[in-house]
Design an enzyme around this catalytic site. Structure first.
Site, PDB file in Angstrom:
ATOM      1  N   GLY B  46      45.369  40.586  55.770  1.00 44.17           N
ATOM      2  CA  GLY B  46      44.898  39.427  56.530  1.00 44.17           C
ATOM      3  C   GLY B  46      45.976  38.803  57.403  1.00 44.17           C
ATOM      4  O   GLY B  46      45.721  37.857  58.131  1.00 44.17           O
ATOM      5  N   CYS B  47      47.192  39.344  57.360  1.00 47.35           N
ATOM      6  CA  CYS B  47      48.250  38.857  58.236  1.00 47.35           C
ATOM      7  C   CYS B  47      48.383  39.822  59.407  1.00 47.35           C
ATOM      8  O   CYS B  47      48.242  41.030  59.241  1.00 47.35           O
ATOM      9  CB  CYS B  47      49.574  38.788  57.502  1.00 47.35           C
ATOM     10  SG  CYS B  47      49.516  37.714  56.066  1.00 47.35           S
ATOM     11  N   GLN B  48      48.685  39.301  60.587  1.00 48.80           N
ATOM     12  CA  GLN B  48      48.812  40.165  61.757  1.00 48.80           C
ATOM     13  C   GLN B  48      50.087  40.983  61.721  1.00 48.80           C
ATOM     14  O   GLN B  48      50.130  42.101  62.181  1.00 48.80           O
ATOM     15  CB  GLN B  48      48.768  39.332  63.026  1.00 48.80           C
ATOM     16  CG  GLN B  48      47.346  38.967  63.406  1.00 48.80           C
ATOM     17  CD  GLN B  48      47.318  38.292  64.743  1.00 48.80           C
ATOM     18  OE1 GLN B  48      47.899  37.235  64.909  1.00 48.80           O
ATOM     19  NE2 GLN B  48      46.672  38.897  65.705  1.00 48.80           N
TER      20      GLN B  48
END
Lengths: 410, 138
Positions: B46-48
């Site tokens: 969920g983190c870029q």
């Protein structure tokens, strides 16, 4: 110098003077993701809701007739914009993605069998990859890939040998959403047709920026989006040659797409209704016409020249910054999209600093083109993409801000 | 560094450029993780950018947890440092009860780091809370 009166154009876009979080108007350089809208588009949509909104193609009352007329006028504007022969060839979709999925589902399921081949390129957006991967999985078809050269262009020399009588469809982008590369669509169409394959063109990054004629291209299918060309989001166009669309089964079933329904079955409606099941995004479709009109009044060839000028300046200035690497052909051979990385720095860090400190909106990440990033051995890049309302000064501010970010990060 | 000190420093700075510089320095000051811990299992979804996070018992206080983390983006690493300052050295019960939203509010993290997408931030918090849950259940 640009032939566009950018100052005058900017006055039509209320958002461009809205104050952002830095206390100044945002420098919007994320146009390849989505553009902004002129007041002509915003007002046209408001006007529908305030004066004549009703469902289209259904009821006989006055509101419905007025709304339907506006809705169909938008279809006609889109037809003229791309030079299609008939409005039957213009299908309203929710956007490029939906258009490609429609073709992959309807045409693909009806025409592909095990062992058939689909030819894509490594520079495609995921929207022009995943629907074909899904189709290949359903039908047992095989996907082949046109490579991208070190010069950021399609490997046209390698393309003919990737085509054979097994190739049923080629699906390629007209302009890369990351590299800005302008692909030779007519040549690709010729190559595909020579082996009897169909060809779909992802024109999401092309039709908003340059004069396009789908009949000159000779393409079988062309998909593009309203929100990337000053229009509303949620509306797009799929162009298909009439005889192909006629032969294709409907994709979604429901209201509007039928001529008659009995307990035993249904008869599909004529084109384009056959592919427009359910209530469409009516106001968005109506908002497309003023967007198209706006672009035509300004002149798409002027828009293109303006973007090239800005891209050229961006290349000149960014290249001077130590560690910056631009992914894309030289500016005279590309559209107004400039993707870059900085050695030793994560693209996200640059994008955060551009946004927070300099009020510049760019996109960071893989831009829905992971295979392309993998091809060049990177996981992400920063992308600045310009449009008709961007100025040389904004591009210069981008370069200054990138320099400042570099100093902070290294 | 204590989380309250970080929040105080951050508020004193006020200016966005100085605040970003501060986060960058926090990131640069965070030790990071040995390559062997940078596995898919330890990566926060969920983190870029990539964020890896691991937990272990705190040597000084066995009832408490210690977190170590790394990221390939330096500003994210700075934010990770903030989270570690908030959570490291606390017991699982304290971690689960910790009002992290108050920290975010003081640092205005969710508001001004729009390109990071605040969901990435919440993914990190969720991972820390999941590790605390896991430690309680063990």
């Amino acid at each position: 110098m640009s032939a566009l009166n950018v100052e005058e154009i900017r006055r039509d876009f209320p958002i461009l003077s809205a104050v952002g979080e830095t206390g100044r108007p945002v420098i919007y350089l994320d146009n390849a993701a989505s553009t902004q809208r002129p007041r002509q588009v915003i007002e046209a949509m408001d006007r529908v809701y305030e004066t004549c909104y009703a469902n289209v193609h259904r009821s006989g009352h006055g509101f419905s007739a007025q709304t339907t007329a506006l809705y169909e006028a938008s279809r006609e504007a889109a037809r003229k914009l791309i030079g299609a022969k008939s409005s039957s060839e213009i299908i309203f979709t929710s956007g490029t993605t939906a258009g490609i999925n429609l073709v992959a589902r309807s045409w693909g399921d009806a025409n592909l069998k095990a062992g058939d081949e689909i030819l894509l390129s490594v520079m495609e957006h995921h929207s022009n990859i995943v629907p074909w991967q899904q189709l290949a999985a359903r039908r047992g078809a095989v996907i082949r890939w046109i490579p991208v050269t070190d010069e950021f262009e399609l490997d046209l020399a390698a393309t003919p040998e990737l085509l054979s009588e097994r190739t049923k469809i080629m699906a390629v982008t007209a302009v890369s959403n990351v590299l800005g590369t302008i692909n030779p669509v007519r040549l690709l169409v010729e190559m595909a047709h020579k082996v009897g394959a169909r060809i779909l063109i992802d024109a999401a990054q092309c039709i908003p920026h340059e004069e396009t004629n789908v009949q000159d291209w000779g393409a079988d299918f062309v998909a593009f989006s309203g929100h990337k060309m000053l229009g509303p989001s949620g509306i797009g166009i799929l162009y298909g040659r009439e005889e192909l669309l006629e032969a294709m089964p409907p994709f979604l079933g429901g209201g509007s797409m039928i001529r008659s329904v009995t307990l035993e079955g249904f008869t599909p409606a004529h084109l384009p209704a056959k592919f427009e099941a359910g209530t469409p995004p009516i106001a968005a479709a109506i908002g497309l016409a003023p967007a198209i009109e706006y672009l035509q009044q300004v002149g798409l060839s002027q828009v293109f020249a303006h973007e090239q000028m800005l891209a050229l300046r961006a290349h000149e200035l960014l290249k001077e910054i130590e560690g910056v690497r631009i992914f894309g052909p030289s500016p005279e051979r590309k559209a107004g999209t400039v993707s870059f990385t900085m050695e030793g720095v994560h693209s996200q860090d640059i994008a955060v600093l551009l946004d927070r400190i300099s009020g510049i909106a760019v996109r960071e990440g893989h831009h829905c083109a992971m295979p392309l990033h993998t091809r060049f051995g990177i996981s992400s890049s920063c992308r600045a993409s310009v449009y008709l309302y961007n100025t040389l000064e904004e591009v210069e501010q981008l370069a200054t801000a990138v320099k400042k970010a570099r100093l902070m990060l290294l | 560094m204590k989380i309250d000190e970080i929040c105080d420093d951050f508020e004193d700075l006020g200016d966005p450029t100085d605040q970003m510089q501060y986060l960058i320095e926090l990131g640069q000051g965070l030790g990071g993780l040995d390559a062997r811990y940078k596995t898919e299992d330890n990566r926060v979804q969920g983190c870029q950018s990539n964020v890896w996070l691991i937990a272990s018992p705190d040597e000084q206080n066995p009832a408490a947890m210690k977190f170590e983390a790394d990221s390939d983006a330096i500003i994210v690493k700075g934010i990770v440092a903030v989270l570690l300052a908030a959570y490291s050295g606390r017991t699982p019960e304290e971690i689960l009860a910790y009002p992290i939203d108050e920290v975010f509010e003081r640092l205005k993290l969710t508001r001004f780091l729009s390109p990071l997408r605040s969901n990435g931030l919440h993914s990190m918090v969720k991972r820390i809370q999941a590790l605390a849950q896991h430690s309680l259940a063990a």
